[in-house]
Design a protein around this motif. Structure first.
Motif, PDB file in Angstrom:
ATOM      1  N   SER A 221      -7.639  13.082 -44.361  1.00  0.00           N
ATOM      2  CA  SER A 221      -7.615  11.740 -43.782  1.00  0.00           C
ATOM      3  C   SER A 221      -6.792  11.707 -42.498  1.00  0.00           C
ATOM      4  CB  SER A 221      -7.065  10.727 -44.785  1.00  0.00           C
ATOM      5  OG  SER A 221      -5.761  11.077 -45.196  1.00  0.00           O
ATOM      6  N   SER A 222      -5.689  12.422 -42.444  1.00  0.00           N
ATOM      7  CA  SER A 222      -4.783  12.355 -41.297  1.00  0.00           C
ATOM      8  C   SER A 222      -5.193  13.268 -40.148  1.00  0.00           C
ATOM      9  CB  SER A 222      -3.355  12.713 -41.733  1.00  0.00           C
ATOM     10  OG  SER A 222      -2.874  11.776 -42.655  1.00  0.00           O
ATOM     11  N   VAL A 223      -5.954  14.323 -40.457  1.00  0.00           N
ATOM     12  CA  VAL A 223      -6.272  15.312 -39.428  1.00  0.00           C
ATOM     13  C   VAL A 223      -7.783  15.547 -39.288  1.00  0.00           C
ATOM     14  CG1 VAL A 223      -5.904  17.682 -38.618  1.00  0.00           C
ATOM     15  CG2 VAL A 223      -4.083  16.494 -39.876  1.00  0.00           C
ATOM     16  N   GLY A 224      -8.458  15.839 -40.397  1.00  0.00           N
ATOM     17  CA  GLY A 224      -9.740  16.498 -40.279  1.00  0.00           C
ATOM     18  C   GLY A 224     -11.011  15.709 -40.453  1.00  0.00           C
ATOM     19  N   HIS A 225     -10.979  14.449 -40.944  1.00  0.00           N
ATOM     20  CA  HIS A 225     -12.241  13.910 -41.432  1.00  0.00           C
ATOM     21  C   HIS A 225     -13.171  13.370 -40.355  1.00  0.00           C
ATOM     22  CE1 HIS A 225     -10.060  10.025 -41.277  1.00  0.00           C
ATOM     23  NE2 HIS A 225     -11.229   9.417 -41.403  1.00  0.00           N
ATOM     24  N   GLY A 226     -12.663  12.924 -39.209  1.00  0.00           N
ATOM     25  CA  GLY A 226     -13.563  12.447 -38.168  1.00  0.00           C
ATOM     26  C   GLY A 226     -14.447  13.567 -37.655  1.00  0.00           C
ATOM     27  N   LEU A 227     -13.819  14.618 -37.148  1.00  0.00           N
ATOM     28  CA  LEU A 227     -14.554  15.796 -36.685  1.00  0.00           C
ATOM     29  C   LEU A 227     -15.326  16.439 -37.827  1.00  0.00           C
ATOM     30  CD1 LEU A 227     -15.149  18.033 -34.575  1.00  0.00           C
ATOM     31  CD2 LEU A 227     -12.978  19.101 -35.263  1.00  0.00           C
ATOM     32  N   GLY A 228     -14.694  16.530 -39.005  1.00  0.00           N
ATOM     33  CA  GLY A 228     -15.300  17.241 -40.119  1.00  0.00           C
ATOM     34  C   GLY A 228     -16.566  16.589 -40.631  1.00  0.00           C
ATOM     35  N   LEU A 229     -16.537  15.284 -40.884  1.00  0.00           N
ATOM     36  CA  LEU A 229     -17.702  14.600 -41.422  1.00  0.00           C
ATOM     37  C   LEU A 229     -18.827  14.522 -40.396  1.00  0.00           C
ATOM     38  CD1 LEU A 229     -15.984  11.679 -43.390  1.00  0.00           C
ATOM     39  CD2 LEU A 229     -16.924  13.807 -44.315  1.00  0.00           C
ATOM     40  N   LEU A 230     -18.494  14.247 -39.147  1.00  0.00           N
ATOM     41  CA  LEU A 230     -19.524  14.219 -38.115  1.00  0.00           C
ATOM     42  C   LEU A 230     -20.148  15.597 -37.942  1.00  0.00           C
ATOM     43  CD1 LEU A 230     -17.721  11.944 -35.495  1.00  0.00           C
ATOM     44  CD2 LEU A 230     -19.751  11.342 -36.841  1.00  0.00           C
ATOM     45  N   GLY A 231     -19.322  16.637 -37.979  1.00  0.00           N
ATOM     46  CA  GLY A 231     -19.840  17.988 -37.823  1.00  0.00           C
ATOM     47  C   GLY A 231     -20.806  18.385 -38.921  1.00  0.00           C
ATOM     48  N   LEU A 232     -20.561  17.920 -40.151  1.00  0.00           N
ATOM     49  CA  LEU A 232     -21.484  18.221 -41.249  1.00  0.00           C
ATOM     50  C   LEU A 232     -22.888  17.699 -40.960  1.00  0.00           C
ATOM     51  CD1 LEU A 232     -19.329  17.380 -44.419  1.00  0.00           C
ATOM     52  CD2 LEU A 232     -19.921  19.654 -43.570  1.00  0.00           C
ATOM     53  N   CYS A 233     -22.986  16.674 -40.121  1.00  0.00           N
ATOM     54  CA  CYS A 233     -24.277  16.029 -39.846  1.00  0.00           C
ATOM     55  C   CYS A 233     -25.114  16.753 -38.797  1.00  0.00           C
ATOM     56  CB  CYS A 233     -24.042  14.597 -39.369  1.00  0.00           C
ATOM     57  SG  CYS A 233     -23.257  13.516 -40.581  1.00  0.00           S
ATOM     58  N   ALA A 234     -24.558  17.752 -38.107  1.00  0.00           N
ATOM     59  CA  ALA A 234     -25.241  18.321 -36.946  1.00  0.00           C
ATOM     60  C   ALA A 234     -26.627  18.876 -37.265  1.00  0.00           C
ATOM     61  CB  ALA A 234     -24.357  19.377 -36.287  1.00  0.00           C
ATOM     62  N   PRO A 235     -26.796  19.743 -38.276  1.00  0.00           N
ATOM     63  CA  PRO A 235     -28.153  20.233 -38.570  1.00  0.00           C
ATOM     64  C   PRO A 235     -29.112  19.111 -38.954  1.00  0.00           C
ATOM     65  CG  PRO A 235     -26.510  21.668 -39.558  1.00  0.00           C
ATOM     66  CD  PRO A 235     -25.779  20.448 -39.088  1.00  0.00           C
ATOM     67  N   MET A 236     -28.632  18.123 -39.709  1.00  0.00           N
ATOM     68  CA  MET A 236     -29.452  16.979 -40.071  1.00  0.00           C
ATOM     69  C   MET A 236     -29.892  16.217 -38.825  1.00  0.00           C
ATOM     70  SD  MET A 236     -29.206  13.396 -40.167  1.00  0.00           S
ATOM     71  CE  MET A 236     -27.438  13.138 -40.122  1.00  0.00           C
ATOM     72  N   ALA A 237     -28.961  15.988 -37.903  1.00  0.00           N
ATOM     73  CA  ALA A 237     -29.277  15.249 -36.684  1.00  0.00           C
ATOM     74  C   ALA A 237     -30.302  15.995 -35.849  1.00  0.00           C
ATOM     75  CB  ALA A 237     -27.998  14.991 -35.882  1.00  0.00           C
ATOM     76  N   TYR A 238     -30.168  17.300 -35.747  1.00  0.00           N
ATOM     77  CA  TYR A 238     -31.138  18.107 -34.989  1.00  0.00           C
ATOM     78  C   TYR A 238     -32.512  18.022 -35.643  1.00  0.00           C
ATOM     79  CZ  TYR A 238     -33.374  21.989 -32.599  1.00  0.00           C
ATOM     80  OH  TYR A 238     -34.258  22.750 -31.858  1.00  0.00           O
ATOM     81  N   ALA A 239     -32.569  18.211 -36.963  1.00  0.00           N
ATOM     82  CA  ALA A 239     -33.853  18.217 -37.667  1.00  0.00           C
ATOM     83  C   ALA A 239     -34.559  16.871 -37.582  1.00  0.00           C
ATOM     84  CB  ALA A 239     -33.629  18.604 -39.133  1.00  0.00           C
ATOM     85  N   ARG A 240     -33.806  15.780 -37.513  1.00  0.00           N
ATOM     86  CA  ARG A 240     -34.388  14.442 -37.495  1.00  0.00           C
ATOM     87  C   ARG A 240     -34.504  13.852 -36.096  1.00  0.00           C
ATOM     88  NH1 ARG A 240     -33.897  11.217 -42.420  1.00  0.00           N
ATOM     89  NH2 ARG A 240     -33.340  12.537 -44.188  1.00  0.00           N
ATOM     90  N   GLY A 241     -34.037  14.549 -35.090  1.00  0.00           N
ATOM     91  CA  GLY A 241     -34.101  14.015 -33.738  1.00  0.00           C
ATOM     92  C   GLY A 241     -33.162  12.853 -33.505  1.00  0.00           C
ATOM     93  N   ILE A 242     -31.980  12.883 -34.124  1.00  0.00           N
ATOM     94  CA  ILE A 242     -30.987  11.811 -33.977  1.00  0.00           C
ATOM     95  C   ILE A 242     -30.203  12.021 -32.683  1.00  0.00           C
ATOM     96  CG2 ILE A 242     -28.921  10.764 -34.968  1.00  0.00           C
ATOM     97  CD1 ILE A 242     -31.450  10.217 -36.580  1.00  0.00           C
ATOM     98  N   SER A 243     -30.227  11.013 -31.814  1.00  0.00           N
ATOM     99  CA  SER A 243     -29.519  11.144 -30.537  1.00  0.00           C
ATOM    100  C   SER A 243     -28.163  10.445 -30.540  1.00  0.00           C
ATOM    101  CB  SER A 243     -30.372  10.585 -29.395  1.00  0.00           C
ATOM    102  OG  SER A 243     -30.673   9.211 -29.606  1.00  0.00           O
ATOM    103  N   GLU A 244     -28.010   9.381 -31.355  1.00  0.00           N
ATOM    104  CA  GLU A 244     -26.754   8.633 -31.414  1.00  0.00           C
ATOM    105  C   GLU A 244     -26.295   8.576 -32.869  1.00  0.00           C
ATOM    106  OE1 GLU A 244     -25.695   7.757 -28.457  1.00  0.00           O
ATOM    107  OE2 GLU A 244     -27.608   8.165 -27.441  1.00  0.00           O
ATOM    108  N   LEU A 245     -25.053   8.995 -33.124  1.00  0.00           N
ATOM    109  CA  LEU A 245     -24.501   9.018 -34.474  1.00  0.00           C
ATOM    110  C   LEU A 245     -23.226   8.182 -34.497  1.00  0.00           C
ATOM    111  CD1 LEU A 245     -24.450  10.081 -37.390  1.00  0.00           C
ATOM    112  CD2 LEU A 245     -23.343  12.165 -36.529  1.00  0.00           C
ATOM    113  N   TYR A 246     -23.220   7.150 -35.330  1.00  0.00           N
ATOM    114  CA  TYR A 246     -22.099   6.215 -35.386  1.00  0.00           C
ATOM    115  C   TYR A 246     -21.269   6.435 -36.647  1.00  0.00           C
ATOM    116  CZ  TYR A 246     -24.971   3.608 -32.010  1.00  0.00           C
ATOM    117  OH  TYR A 246     -25.733   3.235 -30.922  1.00  0.00           O
TER     118      TYR A 246
END
Length: 448
Positions: A221-246
């Protein structure tokens, strides 16, 4: 020299897996199991530079805490630049972070292919689902949905942090999936469900043993979750053609806390084809409830929120977060019982007694939340004697005194001190049950 190597990256069907090989001095921070993410559609056509992102996003902050370098064969070039920006923000926030360098044999840039949405395939209707939103159905993510509903964002839910991959949490995960799917179906939206063993591949209890003393709350919560959770989405975003992730903001302007998801972290995260956004940071939590209240009035009179720290199949109505949300709903002109919170006039007295009695473990995070409520209370006319009495008390309450400043129990401090100094194999043999219990506690506190 301290180092972490990420290699043997494979995408088999919908499963991403890779090895994480730390140098000897960092072995205690990793369990030895491969890093894994399970998606709900194939990622076999995703380039390796994108496939490397989930592991890098979660391993690099730990490497920076140890001054370690990270090695990978291939990485998306835009994400490599993003890591430098995020690293600068985290190092300015946390004095104990030392930094480190990412070394890749090759950096690449890959634009995602045009993707036909599942809604188009299955229902023959046109959608513009080129945006996505991390979504749980709580105040922050629901507010972000309302703000961006014209984009028809794909709703993304992740298992691996507040809901663990342990079998004991299967029911919670199923409850979340069902609730998010229902919300999406009622609005013609797509969903994406991800599961990752991130907090077991990384030995989270050992990380806490070393770094808990430097952070308010837990490591993730204090260090890793913003980068970490968004990073987990990268292959999903590529496969689905997601350009904006909120990702919906937890805090707002003026809240000065060391927190792993902030504009100066999330807004920097990007990779080829996708930009990430820390959403609604300009609104306080009470103002986000106002946004939701307007949406309820215009479009969704039966909307339920889910914010409970105890349950995933509804709200218990008795924990601090349930009470805080119920009071906030009242202040935004909504009746809590109509939106998922059992609540009546007698609850005001119990909230006061529980806060004064120190029965809830509160931190600076909650102090800001109750201060936000208090600011709205000053502008509100109470509807009943019970509400008036509570509001009058809250206006004069010393919130600093209500926040727990106590040291962790001695047993916790001894455990963590021991973990920092004993050989890893002895620690792992002596404390498996305690590790599990501590991890569960920290995940609950992380979800505040």
């Amino acid at each position: 020299m301290s180092s972490i190597v990420i290699d043997s990256i494979t995408a088999t069907g919908s499963t991403l897996e890779c090895d994480v090989r730390p140098s000897k001095d960092l072995e205690r921070f990793f369990s030895g199991e491969p890093f894994r993410v399970e998606y709900d559609r194939s990622i076999e056509d995703v380039p390796e530079g994108i496939l490397a992102i989930p592991a890098l996003a979660n391993v690099c902050p730990l490497a920076w805490a140890s001054g370690a370098d990270v090695y990978v064969d291939e990485v998306d070039g835009r994400f490599a630049h993003a890591l430098e920006d995020v690293k600068a923000s985290l190092l300015s926030m946390h004095d104990f972070l030392e930094g480190g360098t990412l070394y890749a044999r090759e950096t690449t840039d890959a634009e995602p292919p045009a993707v036909e949405s599942s809604a188009e395939r299955d229902h023959g209707r046109s959608t513009d689902a080129d945006s996505a939103l991390l979504f749980t159905g709580g105040v922050d993510s629901t507010c972000s949905y309302v703000r961006h509903r014209e984009e028809s964002p794909t709703l993304v839910s992740i298992r691996g942090w507040t809901i663990t991959t342990d079998r004991a949490d299967d029911e919670k995960w199923n409850d979340l999936r069902e609730r998010v799917s229902t919300f999406a179906d009622e609005r013609g939206l797509e969903t994406a469900f991800l599961e990752s063993n991130v907090l077991s591949a990384i030995d989270h209890p050992m990380v806490l043993a070393h770094y808990k003393r430097f952070v308010d709350g837990a490591w993730y919560s204090s260090v890793g979750h913003g980068l970490g959770l968004l990073g987990l989405c990268a292959p999903m975003a590529y496969a689905r053609g997601i350009s904006e992730l909120y990702v919906g903001a937890t805090h707002w302007e003026g809240v000065d806390l060391e927190w792993g998801s902030r504009p100066d972290i999330d807004d920097y995260v990007r990779w080829s084809g996708t930009r990430c956004h820390h959403d609604a940071y300009g609104l306080t939590r009470q103002e986000r409830l106002d946004v939701i209240a307007d949406y309820v009035e215009s479009d969704a009179p039966t909307l339920d929120l889910q914010t409970c720290n105890v349950r995933m199949d509804g709200n218990c109505g008795r924990c601090e977060k349930c009470y805080r949300t119920a009071v906030g709903l009242r202040l935004s002109g909504l009746e809590p019982t109509a939106h998922g919170y059992p609540f009546d006039e007698t609850e005001y007295d119990r909230i006061r007694r529980t806060l004064e009695g120190g029965e809830w473990e509160l931190g600076e995070d909650e102090r800001y939340m109750w201060a936000d409520i208090r600011d709205r209370v000053r502008e509100t006319t109470p509807e009943s004697a019970a509400e008036r009495a509570f509001f009058e008390w809250l206006v004069d309450a010393d919130l600093e005194e209500l926040v727990s400043e106590a040291e962790p129990p001695l047993s916790d401090r001894l455990l963590r001190a021991g973990a920092r100094n004993v050989p890893t194999r002895l620690y792992n043999a002596a404390y498996p049950a305690v590790k599990s219990a501590r991890t569960g506690l920290e995940r609950v506190r992380s979800a505040r």
